[in-house]
Design an enzyme around this catalytic site. Structure first.
Site, mmCIF file in Angstrom:
data_model
loop_
_atom_site.group_PDB
_atom_site.id
_atom_site.type_symbol
_atom_site.label_atom_id
_atom_site.label_comp_id
_atom_site.label_asym_id
_atom_site.label_seq_id
_atom_site.Cartn_x
_atom_site.Cartn_y
_atom_site.Cartn_z
ATOM 1 N N MET A 1 -72.272 24.363 -29.493
ATOM 2 C CA MET A 1 -72.145 22.930 -29.340
ATOM 3 C C MET A 1 -71.927 22.026 -30.237
ATOM 4 O O MET A 1 -70.920 21.082 -29.934
ATOM 5 C CB MET A 1 -73.354 22.440 -28.391
ATOM 6 C CG MET A 1 -73.219 21.208 -27.525
ATOM 7 S SD MET A 1 -74.707 20.651 -26.597
ATOM 8 C CE MET A 1 -74.908 22.027 -25.441
ATOM 9 N N LYS B 1 -51.696 6.557 -20.777
ATOM 10 C CA LYS B 1 -52.803 6.798 -19.675
ATOM 11 C C LYS B 1 -53.968 7.740 -20.593
ATOM 12 O O LYS B 1 -53.501 8.168 -21.730
ATOM 13 C CB LYS B 1 -52.105 7.775 -18.753
ATOM 14 C CG LYS B 1 -51.629 9.040 -18.992
ATOM 15 C CD LYS B 1 -50.566 9.402 -18.051
ATOM 16 C CE LYS B 1 -49.948 10.913 -18.454
ATOM 17 N NZ LYS B 1 -49.098 11.444 -17.679
ATOM 18 N N ARG C 1 -45.791 17.290 -6.666
ATOM 19 C CA ARG C 1 -46.769 16.503 -7.156
ATOM 20 C C ARG C 1 -47.039 15.399 -6.897
ATOM 21 O O ARG C 1 -47.181 15.170 -5.402
ATOM 22 C CB ARG C 1 -47.192 16.883 -8.710
ATOM 23 C CG ARG C 1 -48.264 16.823 -9.258
ATOM 24 C CD ARG C 1 -48.379 16.774 -10.857
ATOM 25 N NE ARG C 1 -47.711 15.702 -11.534
ATOM 26 C CZ ARG C 1 -47.959 15.227 -12.604
ATOM 27 N NH1 ARG C 1 -48.445 15.924 -13.591
ATOM 28 N NH2 ARG C 1 -47.060 14.378 -12.888
ATOM 29 N N TYR D 1 -73.785 32.591 -32.203
ATOM 30 C CA TYR D 1 -74.243 33.335 -31.128
ATOM 31 C C TYR D 1 -73.348 34.456 -30.820
ATOM 32 O O TYR D 1 -72.131 34.457 -31.028
ATOM 33 C CB TYR D 1 -73.689 32.477 -29.971
ATOM 34 C CG TYR D 1 -74.903 31.136 -29.814
ATOM 35 C CD1 TYR D 1 -76.105 31.335 -29.660
ATOM 36 C CD2 TYR D 1 -74.473 29.540 -29.959
ATOM 37 C CE1 TYR D 1 -77.020 30.385 -29.482
ATOM 38 C CE2 TYR D 1 -75.346 28.654 -29.595
ATOM 39 C CZ TYR D 1 -76.575 29.035 -29.371
ATOM 40 O OH TYR D 1 -77.612 28.095 -29.109
HETATM 41 C C1 LIG Z 1 -47.996 11.803 -18.489
HETATM 42 C C2 LIG Z 1 -46.569 11.103 -17.923
HETATM 43 C C3 LIG Z 1 -45.430 11.191 -18.725
HETATM 44 C C4 LIG Z 1 -45.757 11.460 -20.191
HETATM 45 O O1 LIG Z 1 -45.545 13.048 -20.372
HETATM 46 P P1 LIG Z 1 -45.404 13.932 -21.710
HETATM 47 O O2 LIG Z 1 -45.110 15.231 -21.345
HETATM 48 O O3 LIG Z 1 -46.850 13.550 -22.132
HETATM 49 O O4 LIG Z 1 -44.340 13.197 -22.467
HETATM 50 C C5 LIG Z 1 -44.315 10.704 -18.180
HETATM 51 N N1 LIG Z 1 -44.148 10.592 -16.793
HETATM 52 C C6 LIG Z 1 -45.122 10.634 -15.865
HETATM 53 C C7 LIG Z 1 -44.900 10.266 -14.492
HETATM 54 C C8 LIG Z 1 -46.312 11.252 -16.447
HETATM 55 O O5 LIG Z 1 -47.224 11.191 -15.681
#
Ligand SMILES: *Cc1c(COP(=O)(O)O)cnc(C)c1O
Length: 359
Positions: A307, A49, A143, A259
């Site tokens: 930046m 992802k 979540r 800065y």
């Molecule tokens: C992003 C995600 C993972 C991977 O998690 P990591 O901590 O990056 O290994 C696995 N399962 C779900 C549901 C996730 O959202």
């Protein structure tokens, strides 16, 4: 008033970027193989992802599929579309499930939704035409995922569930919540027909074989993140950040850098100004704490990251000249400690101005 004709500029060849991201495909695959071995008899998937945590989802998927990975996880249907060809027929699961807006693409896609809400279950009964889905059950992270109370009403009856999964809230800590979540998933699994059971992310894999079930879902560790001490010596760095020197200068004793003048030179100090800044994902947390590497020399960041520019002290490598390249230390555990950012943030903020090259 007439619209002026569009300019058709003479074709130009763009020069290379003054920033490079070197991506190590061998390290990516080695990390996956280690996670697979730690997953025991379970299959080991890959979370790709967010563009493979910023590194490039198509490139990562292609390499992992070639190494034998058969299960990929993305967030949205657009991300699924992007990797389907590279996945080469492997399973692709869409973690955020199914909105009204996704119905058309979901009915035609070989990817599966991960159903998280009663509304998503209703939509899949309509769009899925009896095809398999995945289900996320909430076991305490609060979540995404169906609450056990939703499930108890028979919500899932009749669905073909490929993977029943849950997600750990604290897998990077040694806390009782891990075992509680694990037991909650085991209890649910007895009541929900499914083909495979899945719980562990990168950190969860390090918790041991009890957490692997049928399928693990690492993300961070594939890309060089060290989620728990058990992985420290095994996981290899995948992303290396390099920047070119725009200018060399010497600042006199008492001179300040950048800065807000947050660094004052105690003695005459050799500086290199690098072509990288927070717009490139080298964030302000590295101000006065990050470092660059040139050969054996470690070259500390001096002053505030701005930046597009960052100053480093090059007293330890005085031969460096305008136009030379240095590597920024982006070893994830070390860079996280230096910057106060999480390893996840360090990966996903890497910018778009880098030339990217996979080995
Ligand atoms: C992003 C995600 C993972 C991977 O998690 P990591 O901590 O990056 O290994 C696995 N399962 C779900 C549901 C996730 O959202």
């Amino acid at each position: 008033m007439s619209v002026p004709p569009a300019l058709s500029p003479a074709p130009v060849t763009l020069p290379p970027s003054p920033l490079r991201l070197r991506l190590d495909g061998g390290a990516l695959v080695a990390n996956w193989r280690w996670l697979k071995a730690r997953s025991g008899s379970a299959a080991c998937g890959a979370a790709v992802k967010a563009d493979a945590y910023g590194l490039g989802a198509v490139e990562a998927t292609h390499r992992l599929a070639a190494a034998g990975c058969r299960d990929f996880f993305v967030t949205t249907w657009a991300e699924a579309e992007e990797i389907l060809a590279a996945a080469g027929g492997a399973s692709v699961s869409v973690l955020h499930g199914l909105r009204d807006e996704d119905m058309q693409i979901a009915s035609a896609s070989p990817a599966r939704p991960v159903l998280n809400t009663p509304g998503q279950v209703r939509r899949w009964r309509e769009a899925g035409a009896g095809r398999a889905c995945d289900v996320m059950a909430d076991t305490g992270i609060n979540r995404l995922g169906l609450a056990p109370a939703d499930i108890a009403t028979g919500l899932l009856d009749g669905l073909v569930i490929e993977t029943l999964m849950s997600h750990l809230a604290c897998a990077d800590e040694d806390v009782a919540m891990n075992a509680r979540q694990r037991q909650a998933l085991v209890d649910l699994s007895a009541r929900i027909p499914h083909r495979r059971l899945s719980l562990a992310n990168s950190a969860g894999i390090c918790l041991g074989a009890d957490y692997a079930f049928d399928l693990t879902r690492p993300g961070l560790a594939l890309y060089g993140g060290v989620a728990r001490p058990e992985a420290r010596d095994a996981i290899r760095q995948v992303a290396r950040v390099e920047a070119q020197i725009v200018q060399r200068r010497c600042v006199e004793a008492g001179g300040t850098i950048g800065y807000n003048a947050t660094f004052t030179a105690a003695r005459p100090t050799e500086l290199a100004i690098l072509n990288i800044g927070y717009a490139d994902g080298y964030l302000r947390g590295f101000s006065n704490t990050g470092r660059a590497l040139a050969g054996d020399a470690a070259l500390p960041v001096a002053g505030r990251v701005s930046m597009d520019l960052t100053a480093i002290v090059v007293d330890a490598a005085p031969g460096l000249a305008e136009g030379d390249w240095v590597e920024l230390d982006y070893d994830l555990p070390r860079a996280a400690a230096a910057s106060g950012l999480s390893q996840y943030e360090l990966l996903t903020t890497l910018g778009r101005r880098h030339d990217r090259g996979w080995s």
